[in-house]
Design an enzyme around this catalytic site. Structure first.
Site, PDB file in Angstrom:
ATOM      1  N   ALA A 346       0.853  -1.174   0.000  1.00 15.54           N
ATOM      2  CA  ALA A 346       0.000   0.000   0.000  1.00 15.54           C
ATOM      3  C   ALA A 346       0.891   1.225   0.000  1.00 15.54           C
ATOM      4  CB  ALA A 346      -0.892   0.009   1.240  1.00 15.54           C
ATOM      5  N   GLU A 348       0.928   5.408   1.349  1.00 15.10           N
ATOM      6  CA  GLU A 348       0.231   6.300   2.277  1.00 15.10           C
ATOM      7  C   GLU A 348      -0.095   7.678   1.739  1.00 15.10           C
ATOM      8  OE1 GLU A 348       3.433   5.172   2.661  1.00 15.10           O
ATOM      9  OE2 GLU A 348       4.768   6.816   3.228  1.00 15.10           O
ATOM     10  N   ASN A 349      -0.100   7.892   0.426  1.00 18.15           N
ATOM     11  CA  ASN A 349      -0.400   9.209  -0.146  1.00 18.15           C
ATOM     12  C   ASN A 349      -1.404   9.980   0.715  1.00 18.15           C
ATOM     13  OD1 ASN A 349       0.938   8.161  -2.528  1.00 18.15           O
ATOM     14  ND2 ASN A 349      -0.973   7.053  -2.862  1.00 18.15           N
ATOM     15  N   GLU A 382      -0.655   2.564   7.235  1.00 18.70           N
ATOM     16  CA  GLU A 382      -0.814   3.717   6.330  1.00 18.70           C
ATOM     17  C   GLU A 382      -1.419   4.909   7.064  1.00 18.70           C
ATOM     18  OE1 GLU A 382       0.805   3.308   3.756  1.00 18.70           O
ATOM     19  OE2 GLU A 382       0.915   1.131   3.878  1.00 18.70           O
ATOM     20  N   HIS A 385       1.138   6.741   8.956  1.00 20.99           N
ATOM     21  CA  HIS A 385       1.937   7.597   8.076  1.00 20.99           C
ATOM     22  C   HIS A 385       1.303   8.976   7.871  1.00 20.99           C
ATOM     23  CE1 HIS A 385       5.295   5.308   6.615  1.00 20.99           C
ATOM     24  NE2 HIS A 385       4.573   4.356   6.047  1.00 20.99           N
TER      25      HIS A 385
HETATM   26 ZN   LIG Z   1       5.092   2.551   5.220  1.00 19.00          ZN
END
Ligand SMILES: [Zn+2]
Ligand SMILES: *[C@@H]1O[C@H](CO)[C@@H](O)[C@H](O)[C@H]1NC(C)=O
Ligand SMILES: *[C@@H]1O[C@H](CO)[C@@H](O)[C@H](O)[C@H]1NC(C)=O
Ligand SMILES: *[C@@H]1O[C@H](CO)[C@@H](O)[C@H](O)[C@H]1NC(C)=O
Ligand SMILES: *[C@@H]1O[C@H](CO)[C@@H](O)[C@H](O)[C@H]1NC(C)=O
Ligand SMILES: *[C@@H]1O[C@H](CO)[C@@H](O)[C@H](O)[C@H]1NC(C)=O
Length: 948
Positions: A346, A348-349, A382, A385
């Protein structure tokens, strides 16, 4: 990344059920943004001394010069692809766009350096922001080499007194299926009858670490944060999403209808966190206060409710983090989207997190407990983040651990919050601490924090997405938290986040705030753990009370003089009272506390809260082993697992005899807990790899059959009735029981697996989700070509990604070489095995003793293709080398590795260079280990597997 790009090595269960993780707003209104700029002016990167007063040449290294500071981008992107190809429409892979970046000039210069990659750039204009005067461009050039620089030479000098300028560029790029930058992903609406009508295309993005420059020319370094105003122009009937909320309007362009979606300006953020997608997905939504939380996926998954679990836990974890960190999630929306092709687990945008389908979509009754745990873990990672990495970012990639180590550690707290019955905090030792210590005991390991100068190229950056940054980072934070206490730890984190939000930090910034909340000298305690490579082994002699430390290396090549400040918690029989101290010297030093009276034993590093190993005098070791055999409950659960892991690793490094290590597994015949079993199986896996091609394997299998018997019986009722044990960890241990029994030919087990599989072929799949992987694998291992083809058909038909993954793994279990070879060929055909799954499929095949040599031949034959097609964005090529060579233990194999290095790395480092060095080092160690231990191990298994 969510095990971003980085595919973690999953937990190997003796025979293999790999948890393949492989193993990451609101827009602030304009007013708020101006406020932030004022309060947090973008940081000036470290000063380079210019060689001429007004430099024009390229920078001295791969870093951007420090004369221009970007503040704002306005970016238009227009992808021309179609999501549906109706009436023979020809698919278009082009995207076009333009960008205006406003930057401040802080040193006179006549050249502008930023990044661009695989873009054709035209129409470059530079304007003075105040006077609107045009600055004439002399020439510009995109460097086609590892610098990725986009260089613009001007006819005039930009004024370094803080003047603002704008750079406008028009560009064009291609949407490929390379999983990097902007790319295309494909799926079918109804996979049962795949034909053209059902093909769907979507555009996704993956910028981390250095692919934003593939989308538009930008200052692509994490500390060069800016505000981004994005507009996406896309085909009617599609939706576009980006980091912030956006609004679409139908517009005619050149006689065609398009939608122009304009997104609100982002907060100040790094380029690697930008995200864009255009698709025909649907969503499910909840609200947390005023924030809109949505999960996006292909319509059939949303309609079937596969997003419900992730939506619920997202809301709960997000609320928990807001409380824990004392800072609200700063955006007005949070989208999470399941992309059919995604390189990382994945990413984390900020505000638009992208996942593999397996990390986001859960189907009750079909997905397993391990799938559920993975989903919760990745989401929690995520979401962490959004603070660690997004709000507060590392200044440069050398401190990646500040992002990945935190996200990994915090994810356990997040999961524990939403699934308190799982005891997930105990499992961190198995999932992070032990795997980190394994790679960190090699000479080729690296410190958590490198110097900036050491990390320059994209390959060097990508190499850092490894278990050191993730797992050692988490282990070291856990140790600090245990040492200074949770209250102080989280107070320190709050200060760190609050004081650095919208900015960038390095490791010393973290200790600065930790120091404020603790009486301990956090910085000097932590120095050794973050700046030095490796970790220590603490040796305690309980007959003299002496204790000392040295670096723990599997291949002890010398004393590098490293020392750590080691927090120790220990206890002694018969009182079991927990005592604490910090070992601050190398030693040996005598401590009365460690000097035992007859009959007492000592256990140190209770629950393995410390990131180190413990060795004792042999007498104490055997007292601990006796204690486990007589009544193992007197030793805490996690420590039982750790004693096994320490003993095996100390044996590999020749601190103790291999028979002592093996003796720690004898008590397992009475153990039903998961942690000790899993620790033992992980370590015995090494024996399997070293010996499954030799005569040691027979007696070893016999011993394992004996040890696993009672465990198999313990779960028999559940297995027979297809019911699920209540405790989370017992569900995993049931899988261990079956997997060990079946792979070691316990007849009852293989018959059970074969029967369940046959029933499935006849029309009813009664296999409980948790057991599917292991039962499919076992049935295919003992099955024939028809079984394989049946499973392959099921794989192609499966609509849920978790089911596909289980079958994809099981298909690698056949013992038939020609099937394995055919399967290997499939990994380079994206219509059969998706690109994102190619590496892990080859790894599965290599794990199978019948497939190991085939896989190695295969990657050598296709290396160029693999690294070119699969190397970019997918940083798992390193894991390919790592896993395919895992069994290597002969001189011949070592020569092959060296030959491979000569052929592909002759002219400097290439992809996966570090992994190759580690493989060579490991193979050397294996050769020696096998030579020294084979006979002893053989004798031990013969002795212990005798029927008494
Ligand atoms: Zn990460
Ligand atoms: C495709 O063809 C069908 C039938 O010929 C027609 O009804 C439809 O409008 C066409 N679609 C497009 C996008 O041209
Ligand atoms: C950038 O592209 C958009 C969309 O195509 C267009 O509307 C805009 O005028 C362009 N900007 C400039 C300065 O050309
Ligand atoms: C990259 O290419 C440019 C010219 O295109 C050249 O000036 C520069 O030295 C090259 N840099 C490296 C590190 O190869
Ligand atoms: C060790 O871990 C167990 C399980 O998490 C916990 O119950 C126990 O209190 C811990 N012991 C110590 C001394 O920290
Ligand atoms: C240990 O390391 C040394 C020096 O790096 C190397 O020469 C030796 O072959 C290694 N031995 C093993 C068993 O890996």
């Amino acid at each position: 990344m969510g095990k971003g790009v980085y595919i973690s090595k999953g937990l190997a269960i003796a025979t293999v059920v790999l948890t393949v993780s492989a193993v990451s707003g609101i827009v602030l209104m304009v007013v708020m943004y101006q406020l932030q700029i004022k309060e947090n002016p973008p940081k000036v990167p470290p000063t380079l001394i210019p060689t001429t007063p007004i430099p024009t040449g390229p920078p001295p290294n791969l870093r951007l010069p420090d004369n221009l500071i970007p503040e704002r981008y306005e970016v238009f992107l227009q992808p021309y692809f179609y999501t549906v190809l109706e009436n023979n429409t020809v698919q278009s892979h082009v995207f076009k766009g333009n960008s205006t970046v406003t930057f401040k000039c802080v040193k006179d210069t006549r050249s502008i350096f930023l990044h661009a990659l695989q873009l054709s750039v035209s129409n470059v204009k530079v304007t003075d922001s105040v006077t609107r005067k045009n600055i004439e461009v002399e020439r510009y050039e995109v460097h086609i080499n590892k610098t990725n620089f986009f260089e613009i030479q001007l006819k005039e000098v930009l004024n370094g007194n803080g003047s603002y300028y704008e750079l406008f560029t028009e560009f064009e790029g291609e949407l490929l299926d390379d999983l990097a930058g902007l790319y295309m992903s494909r799926y079918t609406e109804n996979p049962v009858n795949e034909d053209d009508d059902q093909k769907r295309f979507l555009m996704a993005s993956q910028m981390q670490p250095t692919d934003a420059r593939k989308v538009f020319p930008c200052f692509d370094e994490p500390a060069l944060k800016a505000v981004f105003s994005i507009t996406i122009i896309h085909r009617p009937e599609t939706k576009a999403r980006s980091n912030t909320p956006g609004e679409g309007k139908y517009t005619d362009i050149d006689g065609e209808q398009w939608i122009v979606t304009k997104f609100e300006p982002t907060p100040i953020m790094s380029t690697y966190l930008l995200a864009f997608t255009v698709n025909q997905f649907t969503d499910k939504e909840v609200k947390l206060e005023n924030k809109e939380i949505r999960i996006w996926a292909k319509p059939e998954a949303i309609n079937a409710g596969h997003a419900s679990y992730s939506l619920q836990i997202t809301k709960d974890i997000l609320a928990f983090y807001e409380e824990l960190f004392g800072l609200k999630y700063p955006l007005r929306k949070l989208d999470q989207i399941a992309i059919p092709d995604f390189g990382a687990g994945a990413m984390e945008n900020w505000g638009l997190i992208m996942y593999r389908e397996t990390a986001l979509l859960y189907e009750e009754g079909v997905s397993s407990t391990s799938n559920k745990e993975w989903i919760a873990t990745v989401i929690a990672h995520e979401l962490a983040h959004q603070w660690f990495g997004n709000l507060v970012t590392m200044k440069w990639w050398n401190n990646l651990w500040l992002s990945e180590g935190f996200a990994t550690y915090i994810s356990y707290l997040g999961v524990n919050k939403v699934e308190p019955t799982w005891d997930i905090l105990d499992l961190i030792v198995l999932k992070e601490v032990q795997p980190a210590m394994e790679v960190d005991s090699l000479n080729s390991s690296h410190p958590l924090s490198s110097t900036e100068a050491e990390i320059q190229t994209t390959a060097e950056i990508s190499d850092l997405f490894d278990s050191i940054s993730y797992s050692k980072g988490a282990a070291v934070l856990r140790m600090l938290c245990a040492h200074i206490g949770e209250t102080a730890f989280f107070e320190g984190l709050k200060l760190y986040l609050k004081n650095n939000q919208y900015q960038s930090t390095d490791t010393t910034d973290l200790w600065k705030y930790m120091k404020e909340v603790s009486t301990e000298d956090v910085e000097s305690i932590m120095y050794g753990w973050t700046e030095q490579v490796g970790y220590p082994v603490i040796s305690i002699n309980t007959s003299t009370g002496e204790i000392w430390q040295e670096q723990f290396l599997l291949n002890q090549t010398g004393d590098y003089g490293l020392e750590w400040q080691v927090p120790i918690r220990f206890m002694k029989s018969p009182l079991f009272k927990v005592e604490k101290e910090v070992l601050r010297e190398k030693g040996p030093v005598a401590r009365p506390a460690y000097d035992l009276k007859p009959g007492e034993w000592l256990l140190a590093n209770i629950n393995c809260t410390g990131y180190y190993r413990v060795n004792y005098d042999e007498e104490n070791w055997y007292k601990l082993i006796d204690q486990m055999e007589t009544d193992h409950h007197d030793i805490p659960l996690i420590s039982r697992g750790q004693l096994i892991d320490d003993a095996f690793n100390l044996a590999r490094a020749k601190y103790v005899n291999v028979t002592l290590a093996l003796s720690t597994t004898k008590y397992l015949i009475n153990e039903t807990e998961y942690i000790p079993w899993e620790s033992a199986l992980n370590n015995l896996q090494y024996f399997i790899l070293m010996f499954d091609r030799s005569e040691v394997y027979g007696p070893m299998q016999k011993y394992l059959r004996k040890q696993v018997g009672p465990l198999y019986d313990y779960f028999q009722e559940y297995t027979d009735n297809a019911t699920v044990p209540e405790k989370h960890s017992e569900q995993f241990n049931q899988i261990n029981a079956i997997s060990v029994a079946c792979s070691n030919d316990v007849q009852e087990c293989t018959e059970m697996a074969t029967k369940l599989f046959k029933d499935w072929r006849n029309g009813t799949n009664r296999i409980p989700p948790n057991l599917k992987s292991t039962i499919y694998c076992s049935a295919i291992a003992s099955g024939d070509e028809d079984d394989w083809d049946f499973a392959w058909n099921q794989y192609e038909k499966a609509s849920i990604a978790t089911e596909k993954d289980k079958l994809r793994y099981a298909l690698s279990c056949t013992k038939k070489m020609w099937l394995l070879n055919r399967y290997l060929e499939y990994t380079l055909e994206p219509s059969k095995i998706r690109k994102m799954d190619a590496v892990s499929t080859i790894n599965h095949i290599a794990r199978n003793v019948a497939g190991q040599a085939l896989a190695w031949d295969f990657i050598r034959a296709h290396w160029t293709e693999i690294t070119e097609e699969y190397g970019s964005g997918l940083m798992s090529v390193g894991s390919l080398i790592d896993e395919v060579t895992e069994r290597f233990s002969t001189e011949f194999e070592l020569q092959q590795l060296k030959q491979f290095r000569r052929e592909h790395y002759g002219d400097g480092p290439g992809p996966a260079a570090r992994a190759l060095e580690q493989a060579i080092e490991r193979t050397q160690a294996n050769i020696e280990w096998v030579k020294e231990n084979k006979q002893t191990v053989m004798n031990w298994f013969l002795q212990e597997s005798k029927d008494h």
